[in-house]
Design an enzyme around this catalytic site. Structure first.
Site, PDB file in Angstrom:
ATOM      1  N   HIS A  65      23.365  -6.005  -4.656  1.00  0.00           N
ATOM      2  CA  HIS A  65      23.827  -4.974  -3.727  1.00  0.00           C
ATOM      3  C   HIS A  65      23.937  -3.625  -4.425  1.00  0.00           C
ATOM      4  CE1 HIS A  65      25.909  -3.403  -0.202  1.00  0.00           C
ATOM      5  NE2 HIS A  65      26.784  -2.859  -1.036  1.00  0.00           N
ATOM      6  N   GLU A  92      18.499  -8.132  -0.453  1.00  0.00           N
ATOM      7  CA  GLU A  92      19.692  -8.976  -0.371  1.00  0.00           C
ATOM      8  C   GLU A  92      19.879  -9.564   1.021  1.00  0.00           C
ATOM      9  OE1 GLU A  92      23.632  -7.108  -0.434  1.00  0.00           O
ATOM     10  OE2 GLU A  92      22.636  -5.154  -0.244  1.00  0.00           O
ATOM     11  N   GLU A 116      -4.091   0.151   8.446  1.00  0.00           N
ATOM     12  CA  GLU A 116      -3.813   0.864   7.200  1.00  0.00           C
ATOM     13  C   GLU A 116      -4.416   2.262   7.215  1.00  0.00           C
ATOM     14  OE1 GLU A 116      -3.141  -2.758   3.997  1.00  0.00           O
ATOM     15  OE2 GLU A 116      -5.175  -1.974   4.270  1.00  0.00           O
ATOM     16  N   LYS A 169      -7.780   2.446  -1.481  1.00  0.00           N
ATOM     17  CA  LYS A 169      -7.008   2.536  -0.233  1.00  0.00           C
ATOM     18  C   LYS A 169      -5.519   2.653  -0.527  1.00  0.00           C
ATOM     19  CE  LYS A 169      -6.657  -1.185   2.090  1.00  0.00           C
ATOM     20  NZ  LYS A 169      -7.090  -2.382   2.841  1.00  0.00           N
ATOM     21  N   TYR A 172      -5.781  -5.364   9.904  1.00  0.00           N
ATOM     22  CA  TYR A 172      -5.051  -4.704   8.824  1.00  0.00           C
ATOM     23  C   TYR A 172      -5.807  -3.494   8.285  1.00  0.00           C
ATOM     24  CZ  TYR A 172      -7.910  -6.819   5.121  1.00  0.00           C
ATOM     25  OH  TYR A 172      -8.945  -7.174   4.287  1.00  0.00           O
ATOM     26  N   CYS A 223     -12.854  -4.546  -3.700  1.00  0.00           N
ATOM     27  CA  CYS A 223     -11.452  -4.214  -3.953  1.00  0.00           C
ATOM     28  C   CYS A 223     -11.324  -2.992  -4.842  1.00  0.00           C
ATOM     29  CB  CYS A 223     -10.738  -5.401  -4.581  1.00  0.00           C
ATOM     30  SG  CYS A 223      -8.998  -5.051  -4.956  1.00  0.00           S
ATOM     31  N   CYS A 273      -9.110  -2.279  -1.706  1.00  0.00           N
ATOM     32  CA  CYS A 273      -7.664  -2.234  -1.893  1.00  0.00           C
ATOM     33  C   CYS A 273      -7.168  -1.175  -2.858  1.00  0.00           C
ATOM     34  CB  CYS A 273      -7.140  -3.598  -2.309  1.00  0.00           C
ATOM     35  SG  CYS A 273      -8.325  -4.826  -2.765  1.00  0.00           S
TER      36      CYS A 273
END
Length: 463
Positions: free
Chosen positions: A436, A441, A183, A51, A179, A43, A48
């Site tokens: 908002h 939302e 990516e 990346k 993935y 990682c 991760c």
């Protein structure tokens, strides 16, 4: 005092191994850890973290282009790959130092070399003749990229090599649509590299909710990515400064780089686990029980090497649970439900809980979903879409899954994991006040239930 040299010997200094070593040492245990590459694991060093930094870098081009509609102007905009990759590697070096100091400050003895298991309580280091003894051994060696077997496979690069490229490829073919492949597909496309993705299945991102898969595939194609499904690579040949890639459908591609993103395999080869009585799975994974214990009572395993849920936070939690179980007398079994997951494609995926397909296997469900244009695209004119979906149990009203494609999807999924873990219902979502204007939302204002199209029957079907 124990007859062993250490109370715990950890093999592998990734996220799970480092966490377990540090916590055990803080309890006063004699702990050692061995790592043959760099402290930090996949990682931090080649996964991760670097990346995600490349993902950030790849997005600035489109964001700067959109900025014109918001009144910003600039001249001579340029991108320099060596600057980006140098800065990413510098950050990796910094994190490697942080992890190293974490172990040092906790009093963990460190061996920067390969270690193998010789028995239930013994480990051999590469530079020593005599084995080291430990009451417990924790295997946390992670996983490594796997490559398909085909003529010319030696020409593949993996995600590891992508962090070492001295220059951007003029074009790239990526085999695999999980993935990792998606990516890097987004990273290279965002940096202006023509990308072709080859996948033997019918749609990208197998295992994710089907609506998410369709939405991301459509968006990637809109960005110019050539997604070729239901095909495969049969051979790769060096052709001057480029490569000739032959496909099962008879097509020939010419590209300057070929990347394999065809999965990862647990790092257990040559580790000596079988001789120590540890059972391995078909793909080499270490078989463990709910408490991460192998069939050898003194040997445990955490992280990707067990091939359970291969995510860094999971490995960290498994390492923590191991220490609680073994050294604190508080057995902790892992709970793998409602793990939030992100895919840092462009657009981004954030998801937690069951997909619609998986939920229908065990529940009667209701589906709520919406697709809309985000506010930030209204001025720029970018053809960007946000997709949101809730999977709800029809009987209990509990939200079983939350799925999103769009900006900040990962951040929203992380916070949504909390109410889903606590058993929130659709009524709870409905009674929550909206913030908002925001993307999130929409998850508390979704009211219209989606119904699948009614199948055509009888004579109308023939028409």
């Amino acid at each position: 005092m124990s007859d062993y040299e250490y109370d715990l010997f950890v093999i592998g200094a990734g996220s799970g191994g480092v966490r377990a070593a540090r916590l055990a040492a803080q309890l006063g245990k004699r702990v050692a850890i061995a790592e043959e590459y760099r402290v930090g694991g996949t990682c931090v060093i080649r996964g991760c973290v670097p990346k995600k930094l490349l993902v950030y870098g790849s997005r600035y081009g489109a964001e700067l282009e959109d900025a014109k509609a918001y009144g910003w102007s600039y001249e001579d905009l340029q991108f320099d790959w060596p600057t980006l990759i140098h800065n990413v590697q510098r950050e990796v070096d910094r994190l490697n130092g942080v992890y190293t100091r974490t172990l040092e400050n906790a009093g963990v003895e460190r061996f920067l070399m390969r270690a193998t298991v010789e028995g239930p309580h013994s480990v051999r280091l590469a530079d020593r003749d005599a084995p080291i003894t430990a009451e417990y051994i924790l295997v946390a060696t992670g996983s490594a990229p796997s490559f398909p077997s085909l003529p010319g496979a030696e020409h593949f690069i993996s995600s590891n090599e992508c962090f070492q490229l001295t220059a951007l490829p003029e074009s790239i073919v990526i085999l695999g649509a999980g993935y990792i492949g998606m990516e890097f597909c987004s990273i290279f496309a965002g940096l202006g590299v023509p990308v072709t993705v080859i996948y033997r299945g019918d749609q990208i991102l197998r295992g994710f909710d089907d609506d998410l898969r369709d939405q991301v595939a459509e968006s990637l194609r809109d960005r110019g990515v050539d997604l070729r499904m239901d095909t495969n690579i049969t051979s790769i040949e060096k052709d001057g400064q480029s490569y000739r890639v032959a496909l099962t459908d008879g097509d020939i591609l010419h590209t300057s780089a070929v990347m394999a993103a065809t999965g990862r395999a647990p790092n257990t080869k040559g580790l000596g686990l079988e001789a120590a009585g540890v059972d391995l799975g078909d793909n080499g994974r270490v078989i463990v029980d709910a408490y991460s214990k192998t069939c050898a009572d003194s040997i445990y395993a955490v992280g990707d090497v067990t091939d359970r849920a291969n995510l860094t936070p999971v490995a960290i939690r498994e390492g923590t649970a191991f220490v609680e179980t073994v050294f604190e007398g508080a057995p902790k079994a892992m709970d793998y439900s409602f793990i939030p997951t992100a895919v840092f494609t462009e657009p981004e995926i954030g998801t937690v809980g069951l997909s619609e397909r998986d939920a229908r296997k065990t529940h009667e469900i209701h589906i709520y979903k919406t697709t809309f244009r985000p506010m930030r695209a209204t001025l720029s004119g970018r053809g960007e879409k946000v997709f949101m979906k809730l999977v709800v149990d029809a009987d209990s009203d509990r939200v079983l899954g939350l799925h999103m494609v769009g900006p900040d999807a990962a951040e929203i999924a992380q916070m949504a994991a909390i109410p889903l873990k606590l058993g929130a219902t659709k009524a709870d979502f409905d009674s929550t006040m909206a913030l908002h204007p925001s993307l999130a939302e929409e998850f508390v204002t979704l009211r219209q239930r989606w119904e699948p199209p009614t199948p055509i029957k009888g004579s109308d079907a023939a028409a």
